[in-house]
Enzyme design. Structure first.
Site, PDB file in Angstrom:
ATOM      1  CE  LYS A   1      -4.119  -1.981   2.146  1.00 24.58           C
ATOM      2  NZ  LYS A   1      -5.104  -1.891   3.259  1.00 24.58           N
TER       3      LYS A   1
ATOM      4  CE  LYS B   1      -9.279  -9.264  -3.302  1.00 28.06           C
ATOM      5  NZ  LYS B   1      -8.633  -9.188  -1.966  1.00 28.06           N
TER       6      LYS B   1
ATOM      7  CE  LYS C   1     -12.874   2.249  -2.609  1.00 25.10           C
ATOM      8  NZ  LYS C   1     -12.543   3.525  -3.236  1.00 25.10           N
TER       9      LYS C   1
END
Length: 332
Positions: A111, A194, A197
């Site tokens: 991240k 994956k 959104k």
């Protein structure tokens, strides 16, 4: 007593991957365990969130749980920030966990990326908050995806070190529950990525609020390859889009991948996609409609979260008093 704790971030735009990977499992687990389900809004702010969007997303996740069949009376549904003991216990665990443990957390590296020095301290330390979420309620089991298993291992390490340091048996060592073989849902536009959104293409995902026409259209437009459907599992190797659509069908129909390929193997994708679209519409359509109804009634959703937070505090506060006594904090 077996107690489940599970949380989901209020990131908005919930999709099929969220449903199959987490929420549907919660509906099933409520029949077997005492369940505490948390919208982890404190985790969400480890990266910047627009405040109004965070509020809306918190309600959306709660609505998705209820619409999917999680009973707010039989279970506890609340948002994390309403129970301050999460942050308090996280600080205690900040002083128990070791830097070396956090340095091994692969999700932080992913991240933070190349901008590690600009990442928030919260993003670095949030596995400690996750451990606090679980252990605050002495949860015995935590349903997680494979990508979160490392964090449960850290929670286990923290529980064991706390108990050892303070010569107590205060915290149980929680067990991960990794459910289902087909819960990792991939993008409808790229079977190697994956479902997310954040993908710029709306056609990469099926949103939980999509209507029947939108669901069917997205499945019809899903990327495939020119070959017919494989006739066995081995035939899915090197065909990520085929594997993804077959996996989604298996998950939605509660069947094994082997059964799906046996039933549809050799057929053209156009035929299979119609069957998949019908199945997805029948499974997700009613949930989406109920979500929209609930989101139009924020007062009700807020009342569910308030009630859940009150019940969560009733469990957490005595456990925090135990923590105070064990650590040596002087309290009234």
């Amino acid at each position: 007593m077996n107690r489940i704790f599970s949380g989901v971030q209020p990131t908005g735009n919930l999709h099929l991957g969220n449903y199959l990977g987490a929420i549907r499992n919660w509906v099933r687990l409520q029949k077997e365990f005492e369940c505490i389900f948390c919208v982890v809004d404190m985790h969400a702010i480890t990266v910047w969130q627009e405040p109004a969007a965070l509020t809306a997303s918190t309600r959306e996740v709660a609505a998705a749980m209820i619409a999917s069949g999680v009973d707010p009376k039989a279970n506890i549904i609340f948002n994390q920030s309403q129970v301050s003991a999460h942050a308090e216990l996280a600080w205690v665990f900040n002083c128990v966990a070791r830097l070396g443990w956090l340095n091994r957390m692969t999700q932080f590296k992913e991240k933070a990326g190349k901008n590690r020095e600009n990442a928030s301290v919260g993003l670095y330390a949030y596995p400690n908050l996750m451990a606090a979420d679980i252990l605050l309620y002495k949860a015995t089991h935590v349903p997680v995806g494979e990508d979160q298993k490392q964090h449960i291992e850290l929670a286990r390490d923290i529980a064991q070190k706390f108990n050892n340091d303070f010569k107590t048996e205060l915290f149980p060592v929680p067990e991960p529950l990794i459910l289902g073989a087909a819960t990792r849902v991939m993008s409808l536009r790229d079977g190697t990525k994956k479902m997310s959104k954040s993908d710029p293409s709306e056609y990469s995902r099926i949103a939980m609020t999509d209507g029947p026409d939108e669901i069917a259209k997205k499945i019809r437009k899903a990327k495939t390859d020119p070959e017919p459907l494989p006739t066995d599992r081995e035939g899915m190797t090197g065909r990520p889009e085929a594997a993804n659509l077959i996996g989604i069908y298996a998950a939605l129909s509660d069947s094994d991948v082997e059964d799906v390929v046996k039933k549809y193997g050799g057929e053209q994708f156009s035929t299979f996609k119609q069957h998949l679209a019908d199945l997805a519409v029948s499974s997700l359509g009613p949930i989406g409609e109920e979500m929209k109804r609930l989101m139009a009634d924020p007062g009700y959703v807020d009342s569910v979260l308030r009630d859940g937070a009150e019940r969560a505090r009733a469990i957490a506060e005595p456990i925090m008093r135990e923590v105070h006594d064990v650590v040596g904090f002087l309290r009234p």
